[in-house]
Design an enzyme around this catalytic site. Structure first.
Site, mmCIF file in Angstrom:
data_model
loop_
_atom_site.group_PDB
_atom_site.id
_atom_site.type_symbol
_atom_site.label_atom_id
_atom_site.label_comp_id
_atom_site.label_asym_id
_atom_site.label_seq_id
_atom_site.Cartn_x
_atom_site.Cartn_y
_atom_site.Cartn_z
ATOM 1 C CG ASN A 209 1.654 0.298 0.375
ATOM 2 O OD1 ASN A 209 0.984 0.905 1.159
ATOM 3 N ND2 ASN A 209 1.691 0.881 -0.905
ATOM 4 C CB ILE A 307 -1.021 11.184 -8.004
ATOM 5 C CG1 ILE A 307 -1.402 10.095 -8.813
ATOM 6 C CG2 ILE A 307 -2.444 11.929 -7.989
ATOM 7 C CD1 ILE A 307 -2.396 8.905 -7.887
HETATM 8 O O1 PMT Z 1 -1.305 4.771 6.236
HETATM 9 P P1 PMT Z 1 -0.568 4.651 7.437
HETATM 10 O O2 PMT Z 1 -0.721 3.194 7.769
HETATM 11 O O3 PMT Z 1 -1.212 5.668 8.458
HETATM 12 O O4 PMT Z 1 0.833 5.080 6.995
HETATM 13 C C1 PMT Z 1 1.205 6.360 6.445
HETATM 14 C C2 PMT Z 1 2.067 6.458 5.530
HETATM 15 C C3 PMT Z 1 3.442 5.986 6.201
HETATM 16 C C4 PMT Z 1 1.704 5.665 4.308
HETATM 17 C C5 PMT Z 1 2.312 8.128 5.173
HETATM 18 O O5 PMT Z 1 2.636 8.895 6.485
HETATM 19 C C6 PMT Z 1 3.292 8.330 4.502
HETATM 20 O O6 PMT Z 1 4.436 8.400 4.389
HETATM 21 N N1 PMT Z 1 2.818 8.282 2.897
HETATM 22 C C7 PMT Z 1 3.746 8.430 1.710
HETATM 23 C C8 PMT Z 1 4.561 7.301 1.414
HETATM 24 C C9 PMT Z 1 5.710 7.508 0.411
HETATM 25 O O7 PMT Z 1 6.723 7.088 0.955
HETATM 26 O O8 PMT Z 1 5.453 7.791 -0.774
HETATM 27 P P2 PMT Z 1 6.342 7.881 -1.777
HETATM 28 O O9 PMT Z 1 7.843 8.317 -1.481
HETATM 29 O O10 PMT Z 1 6.313 6.888 -2.795
HETATM 30 O O11 PMT Z 1 5.712 9.256 -2.381
HETATM 31 C C10 PMT Z 1 5.944 10.448 -2.197
HETATM 32 C C11 PMT Z 1 4.848 11.552 -2.502
HETATM 33 O O12 PMT Z 1 4.164 11.371 -3.773
HETATM 34 C C12 PMT Z 1 3.553 11.041 -1.415
HETATM 35 O O13 PMT Z 1 2.879 12.090 -0.968
HETATM 36 C C13 PMT Z 1 2.607 10.211 -2.306
HETATM 37 O O14 PMT Z 1 1.372 10.246 -2.198
HETATM 38 C C14 PMT Z 1 2.999 10.828 -3.944
HETATM 39 N N2 PMT Z 1 2.966 9.933 -4.910
HETATM 40 C C15 PMT Z 1 3.788 8.678 -5.032
HETATM 41 C C16 PMT Z 1 3.697 8.102 -6.036
HETATM 42 C C17 PMT Z 1 2.848 8.326 -7.098
HETATM 43 N N3 PMT Z 1 2.870 7.647 -8.060
HETATM 44 N N4 PMT Z 1 1.964 9.372 -6.768
HETATM 45 C C18 PMT Z 1 2.145 10.235 -5.671
HETATM 46 O O15 PMT Z 1 1.173 11.043 -5.767
#
Ligand code: PMT
Length: 394
Positions: A209, A307
């Site tokens: 991504n 995670i």
């Molecule tokens: O890296 P940049 O270009 O600066 O951009 C920053 C960002 C937009 C990536 C950041 O600010 C951000 O929003 N990160 C989270 C992205 C997201 O939407 O993640 P998610 O909705 O898939 O997951 C939610 C949370 O669970 C997050 O904290 C993620 O790290 C965590 N997660 C998700 C899936 C997974 N398998 N394990 C996780 O730990």
């Protein structure tokens, strides 16, 4: 402008690294600091005072008897006006002199007469650095409250390899910024994830991504500047590790899972900023997929471990902070992720604001509701997030 209004006396002593002090002046000034340079006589053999005068926009002081000081008290006047004295490079000889309280030139006298903190970035040949006499002096200076920055290891001007290189100007500026930050996370261990993950389809292709890692790296840097010991588990990005942060590089969500789970129990705070792939390819090919095989190759996906949810479920685990990037309904979706993952705090951002770029727009969601932060550079938002975490964790 993280050093806006700070008055810094930069003491330059004799050593080949003195040329890097010119860049240091430029970087400190760019952060808003007012820089006053003072040089030892030895330093003038490597760089001229004119260079520093041009970069700092101020006259450079070399001599205790400088006629520009009407009261002939340069050592008192210059150090009294400073918020900090920074010696970079600090030669072995200069460190020895100030460890013994000598006041045999303007800079050493200023150091002795100061009523502000002193930071020193040693730079010398590796044998000089390893000499017990230097170590006695360093330990004495540390016992006296002097902050020693570095040195780094690597190839030296003399061609030898080892410890004794001055930290790079950018690293010294980071240390100076950290020095002025309130130590709201002093003594805490913080684990941060950042960047994207890469899920292989074959040896050269994969699913990933647009996360640049900037937000996560800013959080790691802010935590370190707040006094924490920081480990950063990073997906593939093209950013240098923040100064003083231990970085562990990973590629896939499974790699990230392994590295985080190995460290989560020892952490006090876990901040999951990474954009982790929810799915990986179950049938990743060992060899490059060939187009001439006919038909579109099927890609079978399986779910990756969550995670953050796993760390949040650990008995006695760290205080967990998540991130949520949404394209709409930010509050509803972020709060629902927070509840589902059972975490006390989540930072929400819209995809168009958060991915890539240096700036962002964050809203923090916790049990008390939504806390919108003013749109700002990621470095500033990261610091506000760290302050919020410090408040919630006492
Ligand atoms: O890296 P940049 O270009 O600066 O951009 C920053 C960002 C937009 C990536 C950041 O600010 C951000 O929003 N990160 C989270 C992205 C997201 O939407 O993640 P998610 O909705 O898939 O997951 C939610 C949370 O669970 C997050 O904290 C993620 O790290 C965590 N997660 C998700 C899936 C997974 N398998 N394990 C996780 O730990």
């Amino acid at each position: 402008m993280e050093l806006l209004g700070k008055r810094i006396v930069l003491g330059v002593t004799g050593g080949i690294a003195a040329y890097k002090a010119a860049e240091l002046v430029r970087l400190l000034a760019r952060q808003g600091a007012e820089v006053q340079v003072a040089m030892t006589e030895g330093a003038t053999h490597f760089v001229t005072a004119t260079t520093f005068q041009a970069l700092s926009g101020k006259p450079v002081y070399l001599d205790q008897w400088d006629a520009r000081m009407p009261n002939a008290m340069a050592h008192i006047d210059l150090s009294r006006q400073a918020d900090l004295i920074l010696i970079a490079p600090a030669s072995a000889d200069f460190l020895a002199r100030i460890a013994h309280g000598l006041a045999d030139d303007l800079l050493a006298t200023m150091v002795l007469a100061r009523d502000c903190p002193l930071l020193a970035a040693p730079a010398m040949n590796r044998q000089m650095w390893e000499n017990p006499a230097t170590w006695r002096n360093i330990l004495q200076l540390q016992a006296d409250g002097v902050h020693i920055l570095g040195p780094a290891s690597g190839e030296q001007a003399c061609g030898e390899i080892g410890a004794g290189r001055m930290l790079e100007p950018e690293e010294i500026v980071e240390e100076v910024i950290a020095f002025f930050m309130p130590n709201v996370l002093a003594g805490r261990k913080v684990l941060v994830t950042a960047g994207p993950t890469f899920e292989a389809i074959d040896p050269v292709r994969g699913i990933t991504n647009l996360s640049s890692g900037r937000m996560g790296y800013a959080v790691a840097r802010a935590a370190r500047q707040a006094g924490a010991e920081v480990v950063l588990v990073s997906g593939p990005v093209g950013l240098p590790a923040p100064q003083g942060v231990r970085r562990i590089d990973v590629r896939s969500a499974l790699d990230m899972h392994v590295e985080v789970m190995a460290r989560a129990a020892a952490a006090d705070i876990f901040v999951a900023v990474a954009a982790v792939a929810d799915y990986r390819v179950a049938n990743a090919a060992e060899h490059k997929l060939k187009k001439d095989k006919g038909g579109i190759p099927p890609i079978e996906l399986v779910e990756n471990p969550d995670i953050l949810a796993e760390v949040a479920a650990m008995a006695g685990g760290p205080f967990c902070v998540g991130f949520a990037a949404e394209s709409r309904n930010l509050e509803e979706y972020a709060q629902s992720k927070r509840r589902k993952k059972k975490i006390p705090l989540i930072a929400g951002n819209l995809i168009q604001d958060g991915f890539g770029g240096d700036d962002n727009r964050l809203v923090l969601f916790d049990d008390r509701g939504a806390h919108p932060l003013t749109p700002a550079p990621k470095s500033v938002l990261a610091r506000q997030l760290i302050e919020h975490i410090a408040t919630l964790t006492g």
